[in-house]
Write an enzyme that holds these catalytic residues in place. Structure first.
Site, mmCIF file in Angstrom:
data_model
loop_
_atom_site.group_PDB
_atom_site.id
_atom_site.type_symbol
_atom_site.label_atom_id
_atom_site.label_comp_id
_atom_site.label_asym_id
_atom_site.label_seq_id
_atom_site.Cartn_x
_atom_site.Cartn_y
_atom_site.Cartn_z
ATOM 1 N N CYS A 90 -38.144 -23.100 40.877
ATOM 2 C CA CYS A 90 -36.916 -23.637 40.295
ATOM 3 C C CYS A 90 -36.986 -25.159 40.215
ATOM 4 O O CYS A 90 -37.743 -25.670 39.399
ATOM 5 C CB CYS A 90 -35.690 -23.115 41.029
ATOM 6 S SG CYS A 90 -34.249 -23.137 39.949
ATOM 7 N N HIS A 98 -36.484 -17.438 40.735
ATOM 8 C CA HIS A 98 -36.731 -17.346 42.186
ATOM 9 C C HIS A 98 -37.309 -15.970 42.524
ATOM 10 O O HIS A 98 -36.544 -15.055 42.815
ATOM 11 C CB HIS A 98 -35.405 -17.474 42.951
ATOM 12 C CG HIS A 98 -34.756 -18.802 42.848
ATOM 13 N ND1 HIS A 98 -34.834 -19.746 43.845
ATOM 14 C CD2 HIS A 98 -33.990 -19.353 41.873
ATOM 15 C CE1 HIS A 98 -34.148 -20.814 43.494
ATOM 16 N NE2 HIS A 98 -33.621 -20.608 42.304
ATOM 17 N N GLU A 120 -38.625 -15.062 45.159
ATOM 18 C CA GLU A 120 -38.428 -14.744 46.578
ATOM 19 C C GLU A 120 -37.245 -13.797 46.795
ATOM 20 O O GLU A 120 -37.234 -13.041 47.758
ATOM 21 C CB GLU A 120 -38.242 -16.018 47.409
ATOM 22 C CG GLU A 120 -36.954 -16.816 47.178
ATOM 23 C CD GLU A 120 -37.047 -17.826 46.028
ATOM 24 O OE1 GLU A 120 -37.935 -17.672 45.172
ATOM 25 O OE2 GLU A 120 -36.217 -18.762 46.000
HETATM 26 N N1 GLN Z 1 -31.153 -28.336 40.217
HETATM 27 C C1 GLN Z 1 -31.927 -27.548 39.302
HETATM 28 C C2 GLN Z 1 -31.056 -26.942 38.210
HETATM 29 O O1 GLN Z 1 -29.875 -26.784 38.379
HETATM 30 C C3 GLN Z 1 -32.728 -26.492 40.020
HETATM 31 C C4 GLN Z 1 -31.905 -25.491 40.759
HETATM 32 C C5 GLN Z 1 -32.663 -24.723 41.819
HETATM 33 O O2 GLN Z 1 -33.712 -25.160 42.283
HETATM 34 N N2 GLN Z 1 -32.129 -23.588 42.239
HETATM 35 O O3 GLN Z 1 -31.558 -26.569 37.187
#
Ligand code: GLN
Length: 541
Positions: A382, A508, A510
């Site tokens: 992410c 994600h 995970e």
């Molecule tokens: N801050 C980033 C976004 O909003 C990544 C979010 C995250 O890592 N869950 O796109």
């Protein structure tokens, strides 16, 4: 069979592991062939934990249907392989919001709206909602907080009423703490007695007591607790600190918790639960001696729970690959050009963590440049993936000011930018791109090989995305956009194909890694870290 409702409450102190006990019981019932689900009721006012900072309640977990959930739902999924949804996690805020909406619509027909019966009825309706689908034999309901908290009162009142309504189809398991006073070398039962009294005072007689303890509780002491607390002696089980949470189902089974529960709801236990694959996992866990060393670069490193699902996914995969996980947290705020060698040297693989905001971001770029130029297996998740893109833009494409507009909305090279549909959104709660989305993977990519498939579905939680206007420049310079959403063309996966393992995912993976079905991408990452370790060993003789 009629759906059975099992309530899990907690006493004395928080953090005793209600989530792990609930998950372990669910794991055992599932291994006996029952259809089980678990839900958590959180007594705080937030509508969901999505707006909470990880320092408050640890990681925010995300369900496939896009609910930002308490991290206990992660345990539920990891222990049972079930897929939870929005219905599995309800807060006081959601209950009140729904009651207030009904009041505004006029649904209460001029009545005074009160905690009893309106709030408690709404809680009861939510407790029963999953059971009413007919999809489950058992619905386990974990009540967050500790008995005695003002905030838990409406939930416990709802439990009290449901015990009358559900008659034999329900029971209450109370988890308490038996402290060991080191100076006196004694275990103390008084806090448990008080906590059960408190519950009885609210009209709830627990059927089963689970006693969290650091030392074995002698049988005589358990009998004493049973007697003082009005609980059958065989329904008092201990939950001793275990070397791994994944051993808790076995520890509960050895003390017959699953059988006790079945009997109490009128079911005669037949045979044994099928715990074969679970036991194999535990055997591997106990046998592993060699390590695999992974660094996790993030800004919440002082907090164990902030990256819970990543830790667990890594642990599951290392275990299947016969390794002990040596996970090192690396504080991104403290990482710089001067100390990066010392901090990252010796790692077999590096994860660049998800996150929000500017703090610690420069350290992630430093780590990524080091990993990319040293060709260390690297996994960006992410925000970690977005940082991979920014670092590549700055140091390979020569776009020295490149950034995400999250960090600098004036950047001349917005290689990561707010998604179009996010631009008009002002409310923070529940408005990110959330939940499972499809992703098509390039068949020749490393990621597709890892999954053994070109079509995957993983969960998201972000507002920003790879800016497709830069796509061609990245690809020409060697960073390939190998995963894409088939409907929106959002870039979901980037990789450097000429590297050992350098992959970033906007999603994600995970969240979907469980004990019995670990994430293929995490598995491939850990595999690559192990081969890198072996390569280094060969070179170093
Ligand atoms: N801050 C980033 C976004 O909003 C990544 C979010 C995250 O890592 N869950 O796109």
């Amino acid at each position: 069979m009629e759906t059975k409702y099992l309530f899990v409450t907690g006493g004395v102190v928080s953090s005793l592991g209600k989530g792990i006990i609930s998950s372990s019981l669910a794991c055992l019932l599932k291994a006996r062939g029952y259809r089980v689900t678990i839900q958590k009721f959180d007594p705080y006012i937030n509508i969901d934990p999505g707006t909470l900072n990880p320092y408050e309640h640890g990681e925010c977990y995300v369900t496939v249907d896009g609910h930002e959930a308490d991290l206990d739902l992660g345990h539920y999924e990891r222990f049972t392989n079930i897929r939870t949804t929005r219905a599995n996690n309800v807060t006081t805020g959601r209950i009140y919001q729904s009651v207030i909406d009904k009041e505004r619509r006029g649904d209460y027909l001029g009545k005074t709206v009160q905690i009893i019966p309106h709030i408690t009825d709404e809680i009861k309706r939510n407790v029963m909602a999953l059971g009413k689908t007919g999809n489950f034999d058992f619905v386990i309901t974990e009540i967050g907080g500790v008995v005695g908290d003002i905030e838990s009162l409406p939930f416990l009142e709802a439990v009290r009423q449901l015990r009358w309504e559900l008659e034999d189809n329900c029971l209450c398991i109370h988890l308490t703490y038996v402290p060991f006073i080191a100076a006196a070398k004694e275990l103390k039962t008084k806090p448990t007695q008080h906590s059960v009294k408190e519950l009885q005072h609210l009209g709830i007689q627990p059927d089963v007591l689970v006693l969290r303890t650091e030392h074995d509780i002698p049988v005589t002491m358990r009998k004493k607790i049973a007697q003082f607390c009005n609980v059958a002696p065989d329904a008092v089980v201990q939950s001793r600190d275990a070397s791994s949470i994944y051993k808790v189902p076995m520890l509960m089974h050895e003390q017959h918790l699953d059988e006790i529960v079945l009997r109490k709801v009128g079911i005669v236990p037949q045979g044994e639960p099928d715990l074969g694959p679970w036991r194999e996992f535990l055997t591997k866990m106990d046998k592993a001696t060699e390590k695999v060393t992974i660094g996790l670069v993030g800004k919440y490193v002082e907090l164990q729970d902030a990256y819970k699902s990543i830790n667990e996914a890594l642990f599951q995969c290392a275990t299947y690959l016969d390794r002990k996980l040596d996970l090192r947290y690396i504080h991104s705020e403290k990482l710089n050009g001067g100390n990066v060698d010392a901090q990252l040297e010796g790692l077999d693989g590096v994860i660049i963590a998800p996150g929000f905001g500017q703090r610690g971001i420069e350290g992630k770029f430093v780590a990524l440049e080091w990993c990319r130029t040293h060709d260390v297996p690297t996994f960006g998740i992410c925000l970690g993936m977005q940082c991979m893109v920014i670092e590549f833009a700055r140091n390979v494409l020569g776009l020295t000011e490149a950034n995400s507009t999250e960090m600098n909305h004036m950047t001349p090279d917005n290689v990561i930018d707010l998604m179009e549909e996010q631009k008009s959104i002002h409310n923070m709660g529940g408005t990110m791109r959330l939940g499972a989305y499809r992703c098509h993977l390039d068949p020749s990519s490393h990621a597709a090989a890892a999954y053994g498939s070109t079509e995957v579905e993983e969960r998201h939680r972000h507002r920003f995305e790879f800016n497709n206007e830069y796509r061609a420049r990245f690809e020409e310079a060697g960073m390939k956009c190998v995963g894409e959403n088939p409907d929106t063309h959002l870039v979901e996966v980037v990789e450097l194909p000429d590297h050992r393992w350098y992959i970033g995912t906007q999603y994600h993976p995970e969240y979907s890694s469980t004990v019995l079905a670990p994430s293929p991408l995490f598995m491939d990452f850990v595999k690559s870290a192990i081969s890198y370790q072996k390569e280094k060993e060969q070179i170093n003789g």
